[in-house]
Each structure stands twice: as C-alpha cells, then as structure tokens.
Design a protein around this motif. Structure first.
Motif, short mmCIF file in Angstrom:
data_model
loop_
_atom_site.label_atom_id
_atom_site.label_comp_id
_atom_site.label_asym_id
_atom_site.label_seq_id
_atom_site.Cartn_x
_atom_site.Cartn_y
_atom_site.Cartn_z
N SER B 25 -50.72 9.37 12.83
CA SER B 25 -52.14 9.07 13.03
C SER B 25 -52.40 7.71 13.68
O SER B 25 -53.42 7.53 14.33
CB SER B 25 -52.90 9.21 11.72
OG SER B 25 -52.32 8.38 10.77
N ASP B 26 -51.48 6.75 13.51
CA ASP B 26 -51.68 5.45 14.16
C ASP B 26 -51.36 5.54 15.65
O ASP B 26 -51.95 4.85 16.46
CB ASP B 26 -50.77 4.39 13.53
CG ASP B 26 -51.23 4.07 12.13
OD1 ASP B 26 -52.38 4.39 11.81
OD2 ASP B 26 -50.42 3.53 11.36
N GLU B 27 -50.40 6.37 15.95
CA GLU B 27 -49.88 6.45 17.30
C GLU B 27 -50.69 7.39 18.19
O GLU B 27 -50.84 7.17 19.38
CB GLU B 27 -48.43 6.95 17.21
CG GLU B 27 -47.55 6.56 18.35
CD GLU B 27 -46.11 6.98 18.08
OE1 GLU B 27 -45.36 7.09 19.03
OE2 GLU B 27 -45.76 7.22 16.89
N LEU B 28 -51.18 8.45 17.60
CA LEU B 28 -51.86 9.49 18.38
C LEU B 28 -53.20 9.82 17.74
O LEU B 28 -53.39 9.63 16.56
CB LEU B 28 -51.01 10.77 18.38
CG LEU B 28 -49.57 10.67 18.81
CD1 LEU B 28 -48.82 11.90 18.34
CD2 LEU B 28 -49.47 10.55 20.31
N LYS B 29 -54.06 10.34 18.54
CA LYS B 29 -55.30 10.88 17.97
C LYS B 29 -54.96 12.29 17.50
O LYS B 29 -54.59 13.13 18.30
CB LYS B 29 -56.38 10.96 19.04
CG LYS B 29 -57.23 9.71 19.13
CD LYS B 29 -58.35 9.96 20.12
CE LYS B 29 -58.97 8.63 20.54
NZ LYS B 29 -59.77 8.79 21.75
N VAL B 30 -55.07 12.50 16.25
CA VAL B 30 -54.67 13.81 15.72
C VAL B 30 -55.88 14.58 15.24
O VAL B 30 -56.69 14.07 14.47
CB VAL B 30 -53.66 13.63 14.56
CG1 VAL B 30 -53.25 14.98 14.02
CG2 VAL B 30 -52.47 12.83 15.00
N ILE B 82 -51.06 22.11 14.53
CA ILE B 82 -51.60 20.74 14.64
C ILE B 82 -52.04 20.51 16.08
O ILE B 82 -51.25 20.62 17.01
CB ILE B 82 -50.56 19.68 14.22
CG1 ILE B 82 -50.12 19.90 12.78
CG2 ILE B 82 -51.13 18.28 14.39
CD1 ILE B 82 -49.03 18.96 12.30
N LYS B 83 -53.31 20.26 16.22
CA LYS B 83 -53.85 19.99 17.57
C LYS B 83 -53.99 18.48 17.73
O LYS B 83 -54.55 17.81 16.87
CB LYS B 83 -55.23 20.64 17.75
CG LYS B 83 -55.26 22.11 17.35
CD LYS B 83 -54.50 22.98 18.32
CE LYS B 83 -54.51 24.44 17.87
NZ LYS B 83 -53.42 25.22 18.39
N SER B 97 -48.17 17.86 21.66
CA SER B 97 -48.52 18.83 20.64
C SER B 97 -47.27 19.64 20.24
O SER B 97 -47.01 19.89 19.06
CB SER B 97 -49.61 19.74 21.18
OG SER B 97 -49.88 20.75 20.27
N MET B 98 -46.49 19.98 21.27
CA MET B 98 -45.27 20.74 21.02
C MET B 98 -44.29 19.93 20.16
O MET B 98 -43.69 20.45 19.23
CB MET B 98 -44.62 21.11 22.36
CG MET B 98 -43.56 22.18 22.24
SD MET B 98 -42.75 22.48 23.80
CE MET B 98 -43.62 23.91 24.34
N LEU B 99 -44.20 18.64 20.46
CA LEU B 99 -43.29 17.78 19.70
C LEU B 99 -43.72 17.63 18.23
O LEU B 99 -42.90 17.74 17.32
CB LEU B 99 -43.27 16.38 20.32
CG LEU B 99 -42.12 16.01 21.22
CD1 LEU B 99 -42.30 14.61 21.77
CD2 LEU B 99 -40.80 16.08 20.46
N VAL B 100 -45.01 17.38 18.04
CA VAL B 100 -45.51 17.18 16.67
C VAL B 100 -45.35 18.48 15.87
O VAL B 100 -44.92 18.46 14.71
CB VAL B 100 -46.98 16.70 16.68
CG1 VAL B 100 -47.55 16.67 15.27
CG2 VAL B 100 -47.07 15.32 17.31
N ASN B 101 -45.66 19.60 16.50
CA ASN B 101 -45.51 20.88 15.79
C ASN B 101 -44.05 21.24 15.56
O ASN B 101 -43.71 21.87 14.57
CB ASN B 101 -46.24 21.99 16.55
CG ASN B 101 -47.73 21.91 16.33
OD1 ASN B 101 -48.20 22.13 15.22
ND2 ASN B 101 -48.48 21.54 17.35
#
Lengths: 83, 181
Positions: B25-30, B82-83, B97-101
């Motif tokens: 959450s600090d690094e990306l807008k989630v 997760i978008k 998105s692919m990486l986070v998922n």
C-alpha cells in the motif's frame, strides 16, 4: 597410439566412476510392482485429502519470504521477467 | 474438498489478500480487494479441476495437495482479484497487477500445501524460498517461479498446470530436506 595412464590417474578415474555410480543409483526411480502402483505413482491417482479444519498461524514472515519484489522501472521488470 | 475445508480456506484467502494489499500500500495505489471475489476464485478452481479431469481421460483422477495448489494459482491469476493502479513506477497497471496477484497466489498455494501436509503427516512444514539471486540477471528464485507461472497460465492447454503441481511437489520436498538437515 594408446596413452598409458599413471597409477594415480587410474585411481582418480576409478573414484570418479564409483562416485558417479552412487549418484546414479540415488537418482534412479524404483520400478513399480504393479500397474496399479504405477498409476498411483505416476499417473495422478492420488488420494484427495479432506481436512476437517484448517489451522493457520501468523503468516506475515512467510508473506515476506515468498513474495516477489515489485520492480522500480519497466526496464528492471523486463530484465527480470524476460518480456 | 468438503464444505468446512472450503469455508476455512476462503477465510484464509481473504486474510492473505488483505495482508498482501497492506504489503504494497505504500508503494502502489491499491484498490481494495472485494471479499465477494473469493467465490469467483473458488468457482474457477472447481472449473479448472473438472476441465483437467475430463482431459486426462482418467475417471479415477483425484487431486492431491500439489494439484489443488496449482489449480488455485491458476484461478487466482485468471481472476486477478486485487486491482491496482500504479503510483510510482512506469510499469503498466496490468503488469503490476499480475505481479501482486501472483504474490497472493503463491502465498496461498504454499498455505494450501502446508495445511494439507500438516493434516497428512501431523507435523509442520515451512516452505523455503531462498533469498539468493543471480548477480548478473538479478533474478531471484521467486522471479523464476513468476515467469514460469505466467508462461503456463497463458497457454491454452490447462493440463500443463500439472507441470506446476510437480514443481510444487519438488519445492515441498526440498523444504522438507532442508528442514530435516
């Protein structure tokens, strides 16, 4: 012309061969005794595991060790993931 | 998988999804994960399982823990629950998105293996993920796994997912050896 090997060279080769054989034995797959066993081992007849309850502890530490670091740039992304 | 197991896994999945979101959450807008998406993931899992079962022409096919884990990786990657929207990097929303998922899928898959392993052998297993990386390419062990999963899920042939289940088996056995060392 055949080159004769020194005694210590022969011994060295023998050791290498012996070591290689040990590794080979270690790496071979046991021959299954029956078709049923073969199918069970190699062809997906596995027991489905039903569990009554799922227990899990705090997994924060695992999340850090198992996640992929987000790359800073597109260049880094490409280099790491081969796009 | 019985009802109780499924419900327990669903609650574990939701908890993990929220932890993964917190991690970035600090690094990306989630965009916050919607718990209702869990149903879609589990529905997709059943679909993949049935599809593979029908394709391998083996009526006795039953899934073990590595296959269950592999099918879940695929269903999570397909649904991408997760978008996200990029904040700092110049990488596209889709790629990140692919990486986070993927991170969510691999952590969940490892928990599936751990939980079923414990039930089967009555002992804990810590899945080991080496931190080391190749200096030249900067690729880590997990980077390699991500590339592999991305390649497999992009292929039409779902049966290839069984390859992933064999790799998960090897990771489990490697972790077991390291643990008993």
């Amino acid at each position: 012309m055949t080159k004769l090997l020194e005694v210590d060279e022969v011994k060295k080769l023998e050791t290498q061969i012996q070591k290689g054989l040990e590794e080979y034995t270690h790496l071979t797959v046991d021959i299954p005794d029956s078709k049923k066993e073969y199918k069970r081992r190699f062809n997906l007849i596995n027991e489905e595991i039903n569990i009554d309850e799922v227990e899990f502890d705090d997994f924060t530490e695992d999340i850090f060790s198992l996640t992929v670091k987000i790359p800073d740039t597109k260049k880094e992304y490409r280099e790491r993931f081969g796009i | 998988m019985n009802y109780e197991t499924k419900e327990s896994l669903k609650s574990l999945f939701i908890k993990l999804a929220h932890q993964i979101i917190g991690l970035y959450s600090d690094e990306l807008k989630v965009y916050i994960y919607h718990d209702e998406l869990t149903e879609d993931i589990f529905y997709e899992y059943e679909k993949i399982k049935e599809d593979i079962k029908n394709n391998i022409i083996d009526a006795e096919f039953l899934a073990d823990r590595h296959k269950i884990a592999a099918f879940f990786i695929s269903s999570i990657m397909k649904k991408e629950p997760i978008k996200i929207k990029v904040n700092k990097t110049d990488i596209s929303d889709n790629e990140l998105s692919m990486l986070v998922n993927f991170n969510l899928s691999i952590v969940f898959a490892n928990y599936v293996i751990k939980v079923f392993y414990k039930k089967r052998y009555n002992k804990e297993l810590k899945i080991i993920s080496p931190k080391s990386y190749d200096d030249k390419s900067k690729k880590t062990y997990n980077d390699q796994l991500f590339t592999l999963v991305r390649d497999i899920i992009n292929m039409e042939e779902k049966v290839l997912l069984l390859t992933l289940s064999h790799i998960l088996f090897l990771i489990e056995k490697y972790s077991e050896c390291m643990q008993n060392k």
